[in-house]
Design a protein around this motif. Structure first.
Motif, mmCIF file in Angstrom:
data_model
loop_
_atom_site.group_PDB
_atom_site.id
_atom_site.type_symbol
_atom_site.label_atom_id
_atom_site.label_comp_id
_atom_site.label_asym_id
_atom_site.label_seq_id
_atom_site.Cartn_x
_atom_site.Cartn_y
_atom_site.Cartn_z
ATOM 1 N N LEU A 1 51.186 38.603 44.256
ATOM 2 C CA LEU A 1 50.932 37.462 43.371
ATOM 3 C C LEU A 1 49.807 37.767 42.391
ATOM 4 N N ASP A 2 48.806 38.508 42.855
ATOM 5 C CA ASP A 2 47.681 38.862 41.988
ATOM 6 C C ASP A 2 48.126 39.765 40.835
ATOM 7 N N GLN A 3 49.167 40.551 41.050
ATOM 8 C CA GLN A 3 49.687 41.431 40.008
ATOM 9 C C GLN A 3 50.489 40.675 38.947
ATOM 10 N N HIS A 4 51.005 39.494 39.309
ATOM 11 C CA HIS A 4 51.918 38.784 38.412
ATOM 12 C C HIS A 4 51.387 37.426 37.948
ATOM 13 N N LEU A 5 50.247 37.014 38.472
ATOM 14 C CA LEU A 5 49.604 35.771 38.057
ATOM 15 C C LEU A 5 48.137 36.051 37.781
ATOM 16 N N VAL A 6 47.538 35.318 36.875
ATOM 17 C CA VAL A 6 46.108 35.487 36.589
ATOM 18 C C VAL A 6 45.345 34.424 37.374
ATOM 19 N N PHE A 7 44.626 34.862 38.391
ATOM 20 C CA PHE A 7 43.876 33.927 39.228
ATOM 21 C C PHE A 7 42.510 33.626 38.620
ATOM 22 N N ALA A 8 42.019 32.416 38.859
ATOM 23 C CA ALA A 8 40.676 32.025 38.434
ATOM 24 C C ALA A 8 39.665 32.738 39.328
ATOM 25 N N CYS A 9 38.932 33.678 38.739
ATOM 26 C CA CYS A 9 38.027 34.512 39.527
ATOM 27 C C CYS A 9 36.795 34.845 38.689
ATOM 28 N N ASP A 10 35.629 34.799 39.325
ATOM 29 C CA ASP A 10 34.370 35.105 38.663
ATOM 30 C C ASP A 10 33.787 36.365 39.296
ATOM 31 N N GLU A 11 33.224 37.235 38.474
ATOM 32 C CA GLU A 11 32.699 38.504 38.968
ATOM 33 C C GLU A 11 31.618 38.303 40.013
ATOM 34 N N GLU A 12 30.814 37.248 39.837
ATOM 35 C CA GLU A 12 29.713 36.995 40.776
ATOM 36 C C GLU A 12 30.143 36.115 41.944
ATOM 37 N N TRP A 13 30.913 35.067 41.653
ATOM 38 C CA TRP A 13 31.233 34.072 42.669
ATOM 39 C C TRP A 13 32.518 34.367 43.432
ATOM 40 N N GLY A 14 33.387 35.162 42.883
ATOM 41 C CA GLY A 14 34.659 35.437 43.543
ATOM 42 C C GLY A 14 35.724 34.453 43.082
ATOM 43 N N PHE A 15 36.700 34.170 43.938
ATOM 44 C CA PHE A 15 37.776 33.253 43.591
ATOM 45 C C PHE A 15 37.224 31.837 43.466
ATOM 46 N N LEU A 16 37.613 31.137 42.408
ATOM 47 C CA LEU A 16 37.147 29.780 42.154
ATOM 48 C C LEU A 16 38.148 28.790 42.744
ATOM 49 N N THR A 17 37.626 27.831 43.490
ATOM 50 C CA THR A 17 38.484 26.895 44.210
ATOM 51 C C THR A 17 38.025 25.462 43.980
ATOM 52 N N ALA A 18 38.923 24.523 44.272
ATOM 53 C CA ALA A 18 38.628 23.107 44.049
ATOM 54 C C ALA A 18 37.483 22.625 44.931
ATOM 55 N N CYS A 19 37.413 23.118 46.146
ATOM 56 C CA CYS A 19 36.329 22.759 47.067
ATOM 57 C C CYS A 19 35.317 23.897 47.110
#
Length: 356
Positions: free
Chosen positions: A149-167
């Protein structure tokens, strides 16, 4: 081959298979990943059009993936309330997805080892589960999906914080590692409070059968990590690999103590539970769960010989409200469910007695 919800009614699914390492105490191992698409707002503030685009995009990616023949899709938005609760009971979707609004769905692995929820609290919730204590195989299964999925979708991710999530508690790896444990002896010997305090100090959280917001019933406890930020996936898995064996060892010690110090009382407890399940005319889901818990312990301690663990797991799952109503072929109120549940238990355990 499982391809519809009705097909799921023919078995218990992976998490209740009763196999795998430490399966007398460890019911299942589950790993969940939270992911969001970078070019859409979080689900809670996304428009219906946004959620529809997210759904369509993910469906297209999965339907073109090497996993496409392993899964089938369920449109949760169009399901009846009964069928949504049915999927929650099978632990294939969360209560949040079941009770949500608007476009949302789930891809379900035909072996029930994996599900991909779309438009839950986060855009994607990947979940892998294995019977027994199997951290590495479960991680390998979900990692294959996540990498694709990471290869075919662009995930919300920050270099410092990692994956960005609702919670905020999911920011970082977005990972929850959960192990479901059956700890009746620890409860009987009043050791659970100490165990819970020890787990809390280790930044682990304990929930009930259905995860966040659910209470422990029938001596079943789900232990999972509380913190993801600043922890790698390997660190989270290794921590659980160190902690769970200690909890398992404590439960085994408590069971040995009960056998040695109060064998008659323990046998009586197990036998009474089995007797009620075989003869009750009306019984609630909660009471059934507690009684099945005692019988399950009795089976693994050799106090009950005639009940296979696979049958016990079937009873455990199919006496839950949604499963019971699907078996009956109609929606039932609480009183009628209690009567139908008792009838189902008498029939299944009566069939067992005839075989002996």
């Amino acid at each position: 081959m499982i391809s519809t919800l009705d097909d799921l009614m023919h078995g218990c699914g992976e998490w209740l298979r009763g196999e795998g390492p430490e399966n007398d105490i460890v019911i299942s191992t589950r790993i969940r990943l939270a992911r969001n698409l970078a070019d859409f707002p979080f689900t809670s503030i996304a428009t219906e059009a946004d959620r529809r685009q997210i759904l369509d995009r993910v469906k297209e990616v999965v339907n073109n993936s090497p996993f496409r023949d392993q899964v089938f899709y369920v449109d949760v938005d169009t399901l009846s309330q009964l069928d949504r609760h049915f999927l929650v009971e099978r632990q294939l979707i969360s209560r949040e997805l079941a009770e949500g609004q608007g476009p949302r769905g789930v891809f379900i692995d035909r072996a029930e080892r994996f599900s991909l929820m779309i438009n839950e609290e986060d855009h994607l919730r990947l979940q892998a589960v294995q019977s027994g204590f199997q951290l590495e195989p479960t991680w390998e299964l979900i990692r294959q999906w996540d990498d694709y999925l990471d290869q075919h979708l662009v995930f919300a991710c920050d270099e410092e914080w990692g994956f960005l999530t609702a919670c905020p508690t999911n920011v970082g790896t977005g990972m929850r590692v959960s192990v479901m444990l059956h700890l009746p002896a620890s409860v009987i010997t009043r050791q659970m409070d100490q165990t819970l305090r020890s787990l809390e100090k280790l930044e682990l959280v304990v929930r009930g059968l259905y995860g966040e917001g659910s209470q422990a019933m029938g001596d079943f406890y789900q232990v999972s990590n509380q913190v993801t930020l600043g922890r790698s996936e390997e660190e989270l898995i290794n921590k659980m690999a160190q902690v769970v064996p200690a909890v398992v060892a404590a439960e085994r010690k408590a069971r040995e103590f009960l056998l040695a110090e109060g064998h008659e009382n323990l046998h009586d407890r197990v036998s009474r539970a089995y007797g009620i399940l075989k003869t009750a005319q009306t019984i609630s889901a909660e009471e059934t769960l507690h009684l099945l818990s005692s019988v399950r312990m009795g089976i693994h301690l050799g106090l009950i010989q005639e009940v296979p663990i696979q049958l016990l797991n079937e009873l455990f799952l199919f006496t839950q409200p949604a499963h019971l109503q699907k078996l009956a072929g109609s929606e039932l109120d609480s009183a009628d469910r209690n009567i139908e549940r008792a009838r189902f238990l008498r029939r299944k355990l009566g069939e067992l007695s005839k075989k002996i």
